[in-house]
Design a protein around this motif. Structure first.
Motif, PDB file in Angstrom:
ATOM      1  N   VAL A 180     -30.147 -39.948 115.190  1.00  0.00           N
ATOM      2  CA  VAL A 180     -30.695 -39.618 116.508  1.00  0.00           C
ATOM      3  C   VAL A 180     -29.581 -39.898 117.508  1.00  0.00           C
ATOM      4  N   LEU A 181     -28.933 -38.863 117.979  1.00  0.00           N
ATOM      5  CA  LEU A 181     -27.701 -39.012 118.738  1.00  0.00           C
ATOM      6  C   LEU A 181     -27.911 -39.737 120.063  1.00  0.00           C
ATOM      7  N   ARG A 182     -29.068 -39.606 120.661  1.00  0.00           N
ATOM      8  CA  ARG A 182     -29.285 -40.278 121.943  1.00  0.00           C
ATOM      9  C   ARG A 182     -29.309 -41.792 121.787  1.00  0.00           C
ATOM     10  N   LYS A 216     -41.787 -37.340 114.830  1.00  0.00           N
ATOM     11  CA  LYS A 216     -40.748 -37.542 113.808  1.00  0.00           C
ATOM     12  C   LYS A 216     -39.499 -38.148 114.432  1.00  0.00           C
ATOM     13  N   LEU A 217     -39.124 -37.658 115.603  1.00  0.00           N
ATOM     14  CA  LEU A 217     -37.965 -38.220 116.292  1.00  0.00           C
ATOM     15  C   LEU A 217     -38.188 -39.689 116.615  1.00  0.00           C
ATOM     16  N   THR A 223     -37.001 -46.520 112.910  1.00  0.00           N
ATOM     17  CA  THR A 223     -36.578 -46.996 111.591  1.00  0.00           C
ATOM     18  C   THR A 223     -35.072 -46.948 111.415  1.00  0.00           C
ATOM     19  N   GLY A 224     -34.394 -46.127 112.210  1.00  0.00           N
ATOM     20  CA  GLY A 224     -32.947 -46.020 112.077  1.00  0.00           C
ATOM     21  C   GLY A 224     -32.177 -47.064 112.860  1.00  0.00           C
ATOM     22  N   PHE A 225     -32.844 -47.745 113.799  1.00  0.00           N
ATOM     23  CA  PHE A 225     -32.108 -48.647 114.673  1.00  0.00           C
ATOM     24  C   PHE A 225     -32.740 -50.026 114.809  1.00  0.00           C
TER      25      PHE A 225
END
Length: 332
Positions: A180-182, A216-217, A223-225
């Motif tokens: 998630v680039l932001r 989903k975003l 979960t990614g950060f």
């Protein structure tokens, strides 16, 4: 070849209706900069006439470069594909719907050069064009993600940003999938600044971010950060254990004093409550296990079927429907 000063990455998915409006506003802004530039239009597997419209504009606009993905890979993957192929000393990412004004690009460049920073975020200071539901859910998203992940991502900053070549190179080296680039860009910690703007209504077409994709975003972001959901599952488990011990003590005491009350309602509530907590904890664990599983597979997130920089323009628009493979193993 002289170095390119600016690359503008534009992800596109079924944006044929808005493309002429985008070109009419974006090209004058870039031409007036007086610097070399390129526009990398990433067609994310569009099923409408986006490919044909891009092909037509590329004949009239030499700086327009077309990158077409074999299949729809998603908004973030399309941006990553554009970043991977960008050549500019500075790179801007902007959506095609004109909700983020192209005219702000000049302000971003001025801010980057004046303040000597690597990243300039476009921050939506006025979101009155969005629905109340969109504004409230976006505010809740930024508060939640910022609170549990510890990232210093600016609130109300989406994917409209200016990045230096050093920043883009750093992003391109990251191996993670479903990025998630932001949130990825702020975690790099590069010096940054902000430029505010009023978010406009979509110029044409329909939104490509329905509620399902927004959810989903959000899940990918959390979960990614952050490990907070895993810790939450742990606390749920400890809390459930404490409640179970308390209920056991109550049952024993009630049995001893002969004050037991027969009935199934309380039993059903306890069993259902613990069952729900267990399923929630399993779901949280499953999200993290799934991310590890996908990362271990190392499957490409997108496949590039055509890049106008590496091949001559197709002889007609139909050729874009089945482009020749040029580099099929690209991944973010």
């Amino acid at each position: 070849m002289d170095p390119i000063f600016l690359t503008v990455v534009v992800p596109l998915y079924n944006e044929a209706a808005v493309l002429p409006l985008l070109v009419d506003r974006l090209r004058p802004v870039l031409d007036d900069l007086g610097r070399s530039y390129e526009v990398v239009a990433v067609d994310d597997g569009s099923t409408d006439t986006t490919a044909a419209v891009l092909s037509r504009f590329s004949r009239q606009w030499p700086q327009l470069r077309i990158v077409r993905l074999r299949a729809n890979a998603g908004h973030q993957a399309a941006i990553s594909a554009g970043l991977e192929r960008s050549r500019g000393a500075w790179v801007v990412t902007i959506d095609a719907d004109l909700q983020d004004p192209p005219e702000t690009i000049r302000e971003m460049i001025d801010a980057a050069l004046r303040e000597r920073v690597d990243v300039v975020y476009g921050v939506r200071t006025d979101r009155s064009s969005d629905t109340a539901f969109k504004r409230h859910t976006a505010a809740a998203f930024y508060r939640l993600v910022g609170g549990i992940s510890g990232t210093n991502a600016p609130r109300d900053a989406g994917d409209f940003r200016l990045m230096s070549r050093a920043t883009v190179d750093a992003v391109n080296t990251l191996p993670e999938a479903n990025r998630v680039l932001r949130l990825v860009v702020p975690t790099l910690g590069f010096p940054s600044a902000e430029v505010g703007y009023r978010r406009a209504e979509r110029a044409a077409g329909s939104s490509k971010y329905p509620l399902s994709k927004m959810l989903k975003l959000s899940i990918d972001s959390i979960t990614g950060f952050s490990m907070a959901p895993l810790r939450l599952a742990t606390w749920f488990g400890l809390g459930g254990f404490a409640i179970a011990v308390a209920l056991l003590a109550y049952a024993i005491i009630s049995k001893v004093v002969g004050n037991t009350t027969p009935g199934w309602t309380s039993t059903l509530l306890v069993v259902a409550g613990f069952g729900g907590l267990q399923l929630l904890c399993l779901g949280i664990l499953g999200e993290y296990v799934g991310r590890v599983y996908l990362q271990q597979q190392q499957r490409p997130t997108y496949y590039v079927g055509y890049d106008s920089l590496l091949a001559p323009p197709p002889s007609d628009d139909a050729d874009l429907a089945a482009p020749q493979d040029q580099q099929s193993h690209d991944r973010i």
